[in-house]
Design a protein around this motif. Structure first.
Motif, PDB file in Angstrom:
ATOM      1  N   LYS A   8      -0.917  -3.906  -0.577  1.00 19.57           N
ATOM      2  CA  LYS A   8       0.309  -3.357  -1.174  1.00 19.57           C
ATOM      3  C   LYS A   8       1.564  -3.825  -0.446  1.00 19.57           C
ATOM      4  N   LEU A  15      -4.716  -1.311   2.767  1.00 20.52           N
ATOM      5  CA  LEU A  15      -3.343  -1.019   2.340  1.00 20.52           C
ATOM      6  C   LEU A  15      -2.448  -2.255   2.372  1.00 20.52           C
ATOM      7  N   SER A  75      -8.811   0.827   6.807  1.00 18.33           N
ATOM      8  CA  SER A  75      -7.876   1.456   5.870  1.00 18.33           C
ATOM      9  C   SER A  75      -6.550   0.699   5.865  1.00 18.33           C
ATOM     10  N   TYR A  76      -6.097   0.318   7.034  1.00 16.43           N
ATOM     11  CA  TYR A  76      -4.861  -0.461   7.140  1.00 16.43           C
ATOM     12  C   TYR A  76      -5.004  -1.802   6.425  1.00 16.43           C
ATOM     13  N   GLY A  98       0.103   7.504   4.702  1.00 12.17           N
ATOM     14  CA  GLY A  98      -1.218   7.058   4.275  1.00 12.17           C
ATOM     15  C   GLY A  98      -2.293   7.844   4.997  1.00 12.17           C
ATOM     16  N   SER A 110      -2.173   3.781  -3.650  1.00 15.13           N
ATOM     17  CA  SER A 110      -1.010   3.578  -2.793  1.00 15.13           C
ATOM     18  C   SER A 110       0.150   2.959  -3.557  1.00 15.13           C
ATOM     19  N   VAL A 128      -6.762   6.778   1.166  1.00 13.35           N
ATOM     20  CA  VAL A 128      -7.854   5.824   1.325  1.00 13.35           C
ATOM     21  C   VAL A 128      -9.152   6.602   1.483  1.00 13.35           C
ATOM     22  N   ILE A 137      -8.570   2.884  -2.849  1.00 12.63           N
ATOM     23  CA  ILE A 137      -7.260   3.247  -2.320  1.00 12.63           C
ATOM     24  C   ILE A 137      -6.338   3.589  -3.491  1.00 12.63           C
ATOM     25  N   ALA A 146      -0.043   7.612   0.153  1.00 16.46           N
ATOM     26  CA  ALA A 146      -1.187   6.729  -0.083  1.00 16.46           C
ATOM     27  C   ALA A 146      -2.445   7.426   0.413  1.00 16.46           C
TER      28      ALA A 146
END
Length: 218
Positions: A155, A152, A148-149, A77, A124, A102, A122, A100
């Protein structure tokens, strides 16, 4: 949580970091990008040592051979835009990984000294129970990485998170240590610098990695 500062080791990685910082070498954008890519390749190799493996039997022209190969599914990512070439370095090593992306950037307020991080989109795959490698060449405050985490996580929940950066500030390392799952996160840095300036740029750092790689933006 474990933080690994690769600059504490004697490795060719240190030469590439030194060249990234050098104001004269920075004038060659192709070399700048290649050094970022090289660091991505080396860091991916270091991370590969921590993965799970299984024996794979391969048929050769003269017989069979058994080799231990990684078994963990990986998602790389990356935070745009300086992260693109860094991402490519990881993908050179983990060529079967999913990917992925972002879009996260600093949105400055009128005084140009304060900002908030804005997530635009994003792209992903599912990351549930996979190894998530989050890459960003510069880890200044840790805010972009954290947001960003969080984006994500829509998902799925990864099995383990590797935060991979080239230059981090001590402040960002502390921020990530406080805000990421302590039992499932490893931080990898090619160098850790002592401070940030009033604009939240890493000191001594190397400047704006995105501009140096791809040209200045308005």
């Amino acid at each position: 949580m474990k933080t690994i500062n690769l600059s504490e080791q004697n490795t060719v990685l240190n030469r590439f970091v030194s060249e990234l910082r050098d104001v004269e070498i920075q004038k060659d954008s192709m070399r700048f990008r290649r050094n970022i890519e090289r660091i991505g390749e080396i860091m991916a190799y270091e991370i590969s040592k921590t993965l799970n493996y299984f024996p794979l039997e391969t048929v050769t022209p003269l017989g069979t051979s058994v080799t231990n190969v990684p078994s963990d599914p990986i998602v790389i990512g990356t935070i745009l835009r300086a992260g693109l070439v860094y991402h490519h370095g990881f993908l050179n090593c983990f060529d079967q990984a999913e990917n992925a992306f972002v879009s996260a950037y600093r949105k400055y307020r009128e005084n140009h000294q304060s900002f908030h991080v804005h997530i635009e989109y994003i792209a992903s795959p599912r990351i549930e129970d996979k190894i998530l490698i989050l890459t960003d060449p510069m880890l200044a405050t840790g805010g972009s990485m954290d947001l960003s985490y969080q984006a994500l996580l829509t998902k799925g929940q990864p099995k383990h998170i590797h935060i991979a950066t080239i230059i981090a500030s001590r402040q960002a390392i502390g921020y990530c240590e406080q805000n990421f799952p302590k039992d499932r996160t490893t931080i990898w840095a090619a160098a850790i610098d002592p401070e940030l300036n009033e604009y939240a740029y890493i000191i001594p750092g190397l400047g704006d990695a995105g501009d140096l790689a791809y040209g200045e933006k308005e």
